[in-house]
Design an enzyme around this catalytic site. Structure first.
Site, PDB file in Angstrom:
ATOM      1  N   ASN A 119       7.060   0.296  10.900  1.00  0.00           N
ATOM      2  CA  ASN A 119       7.495  -0.742   9.949  1.00  0.00           C
ATOM      3  C   ASN A 119       8.112  -0.114   8.711  1.00  0.00           C
ATOM      4  O   ASN A 119       7.633  -0.258   7.591  1.00  0.00           O
ATOM      5  CB  ASN A 119       6.337  -1.681   9.576  1.00  0.00           C
ATOM      6  CG  ASN A 119       5.172  -0.956   8.911  1.00  0.00           C
ATOM      7  OD1 ASN A 119       4.997   0.248   9.090  1.00  0.00           O
ATOM      8  ND2 ASN A 119       4.383  -1.679   8.135  1.00  0.00           N
ATOM      9  N   ASP A 331      -5.281   3.873   9.107  1.00  0.00           N
ATOM     10  CA  ASP A 331      -4.281   2.918   8.611  1.00  0.00           C
ATOM     11  C   ASP A 331      -3.830   3.327   7.201  1.00  0.00           C
ATOM     12  O   ASP A 331      -3.644   2.477   6.325  1.00  0.00           O
ATOM     13  CB  ASP A 331      -4.833   1.480   8.620  1.00  0.00           C
ATOM     14  CG  ASP A 331      -3.721   0.443   8.438  1.00  0.00           C
ATOM     15  OD1 ASP A 331      -2.530   0.823   8.489  1.00  0.00           O
ATOM     16  OD2 ASP A 331      -4.054  -0.739   8.233  1.00  0.00           O
ATOM     17  N   HIS A 335       1.229   3.229  -1.306  1.00  0.00           N
ATOM     18  CA  HIS A 335       2.132   2.424  -2.135  1.00  0.00           C
ATOM     19  C   HIS A 335       2.319   3.146  -3.460  1.00  0.00           C
ATOM     20  O   HIS A 335       1.432   3.880  -3.913  1.00  0.00           O
ATOM     21  CB  HIS A 335       1.537   1.038  -2.395  1.00  0.00           C
ATOM     22  CG  HIS A 335       1.509   0.159  -1.185  1.00  0.00           C
ATOM     23  ND1 HIS A 335       2.651  -0.325  -0.585  1.00  0.00           N
ATOM     24  CD2 HIS A 335       0.479  -0.319  -0.448  1.00  0.00           C
ATOM     25  CE1 HIS A 335       2.320  -1.063   0.467  1.00  0.00           C
ATOM     26  NE2 HIS A 335       1.000  -1.068   0.578  1.00  0.00           N
ATOM     27  N   GLY A 350      -2.862  -2.600   1.350  1.00  0.00           N
ATOM     28  CA  GLY A 350      -2.927  -1.260   1.919  1.00  0.00           C
ATOM     29  C   GLY A 350      -3.679  -0.287   1.036  1.00  0.00           C
ATOM     30  O   GLY A 350      -3.650  -0.385  -0.188  1.00  0.00           O
TER      31      GLY A 350
HETATM   32 ZN    ZN Z   1      -1.768  -3.611  10.547  1.00  0.00          ZN
HETATM   33 ZN    ZN Z   2      -1.033  -0.274   9.679  1.00  0.00          ZN
END
Ligand code: ZN
Ligand code: ZN
Length: 457
Positions: A119, A331, A335, A350
């Protein structure tokens, strides 16, 4: 996408990294713990030209001419960790992280391989983007990196990417992470292609119609704070749906960042039915709850899925222990500071996680006796096999992929800054135990803790 196209086995190597000098190294008398190799005792470990050449009783091995000797006494040598879920923000968001800083953070956390999500900007949804990303990693990545490609073009959930071509170009798997594959028919089609190209389909499970504009877990804390919540069923109902579709198509799915008790139950049920499903959980979901947000409305505690209740956290720990949850994944989601320095409702979701993963789980779950150290070590590299990658082992003949850790060392997260470009770590300010002193990845020493580098020289 042409369904008749025959599948050609991928020629591309799965992981890429920059060339580094192979290590010649004797680690003296470290406590070697490799649950898969059945080792749990002090040993000398000799690394020659990047491979494990000899393992002997403490004090039995000599450092050959030109090899460096490291004192491992009182320290633990573990198989290096493998993270199947990180965000390195390349291409397009290098102000948050890049291949060098992200893999530096990985190395500092004891990780010897990481898998980056697609992403990015542009999205990794075609072979040209993927190939140039892999080229960049060959120049910049300090530890081996693999890349996922997206399931749908532009992560828009409408048209599938060229999965076979992406697979041949080195995609380790497919995911629209950051978003769910919302339309069931698209997921079904993706699973049909997944079976042809043999790569894993990793799923960020969330029903947008249930998550709505939620910014944290829907529960008593969100009610007290007056913040919009994301209910647990947003995740668990999608897992149940997708497990049913995967079972029907006999496809292989991996559920990303499990956060709720109902989700653990949904995965367990699907596994019991014989669905080819695996799952991961993050150190933050395993150790923190939404109560932390009540203590301080800190945007570093805002992530998706959100930190949930103590009951959910316990279910995740139980799931990790009994194998319903196959592996730990960070994960890692960096940022920029100014992006997070806004009111809680507006902040992006995040937390970073690579540098704190082991210490957080060790401090919160191993030290209190909730989980055995060997199980945590195993789950921190179990992501490799799920993606068809080699699992790091401390055994003669294996490429050196290990980390040396001082379990007794205490440190405050963020006190000395981060190797990551980003500072949005949900554990910031906490005192954790266990410090990574050195990491060897793909046969090269890729990280040394500052103080340790001096003492070892
Ligand atoms: Zn995710
Ligand atoms: Zn992720």
């Amino acid at each position: 996408m042409n369904a008749a196209r025959p599948y050609a086995p991928r020629a591309a190597e799965p992981l890429v990294h920059r060339e580094q000098r192979p290590a010649d190294l004797l680690i003296r008398a470290a406590h070697v713990l490799d649950p898969r190799a059945g080792i749990d005792a002090p040993h000398d470990v000799l690394v020659r030209a990047g491979a494990i050449a000899e393992i002997g009783a403490p004090g039995s091995l000599e450092a050959p001419e030109g090899a460096e000797a490291i004192d491992g006494e009182g320290r633990h040598l573990l198989p290096g960790f493998v993270d199947p879920h990180v965000h390195l923000r390349v291409p397009g968001q290098e102000h948050k992280e890049d291949l060098d800083s992200g893999t530096r953070a990985a190395a500092a956390g004891g990780f010897v391989a990481v898998v980056a999500m697609p992403n990015t900007d542009p999205v990794v949804d075609d072979a040209t983007v993927l190939r140039s990303l892999r080229e960049a990693a060959r120049r910049e990545a300090r530890v081996p990196v693999g890349f996922f490609a997206s399931v749908t073009r532009g992560l828009e959930g409408a048209a599938l990417t060229e999965m076979a071509e992406l697979s041949e170009s080195g995609a380790l798997g497919f995911t629209d992470d950051g978003r769910p594959v919302h339309r069931a028919a698209i997921l079904r089609k993706a699973l049909q292609y997944q079976r042809l190209c043999g790569r894993v389909l990793a799923l960020h499970e969330e029903d947008p119609s249930l998550s709505g504009a939620g910014v944290m877990h829907e529960g008593e804390v969100s009610a007290r704070l007056g913040l919009a919540g994301i209910p647990s069923i947003s995740e668990s109902t999608m897992i149940a749906r997708d497990a049913a579709i995967a079972g029907f198509e006999q496809g292989r799915i991996h559920i990303q960042h499990l956060s709720a008790r109902e989700s653990v139950a949904a995965v367990a049920e699907a596994k019991a039915r014989g669905v080819r499903i695996t799952a991961e959980a993050s150190p933050h979901h395993l150790t923190l709850t939404h109560e932390a947000i009540l203590e301080r409305l800190d945007t570093r505690l805002k992530m998706n899925p959100p930190l949930r209740s103590e009951d959910d956290r316990r279910a995740l720990v139980d799931g990790l222990r009994d194998g319903t949850i196959d592996c730990i994944a960070t994960d890692h989601a960096p940022h920029a500071r100014e992006e997070k320095e806004v009111p809680f409702e507006q902040a992006p979701m995040g937390t970073t996680g690579l540098e704190t993963a082991f210490a957080a789980v060790y401090t919160e779950l191993v030290l209190p006796g909730v989980l055995p150290l060997a199980l945590v070590v195993e789950r921190l590299s179990a992501g490799a096999a799920l993606l068809g990658l080699a699992t790091p082992r401390i055994a003669v003949g294996e490429p050196a992929a290990a980390c040396l850790i001082d379990l007794a060392a205490e440190w405050e997260v963020g006190e000395a800054g981060y190797e990551s470009r980003a500072e949005n770590c949900c554990f910031a300010g906490r005192t954790l135990r266990a410090r990574v002193l050195a990491t060897i990845a793909a046969g090269a020493v890729v990280y040394r803790e500052r103080a340790f580098a001096l003492s070892a020289a």
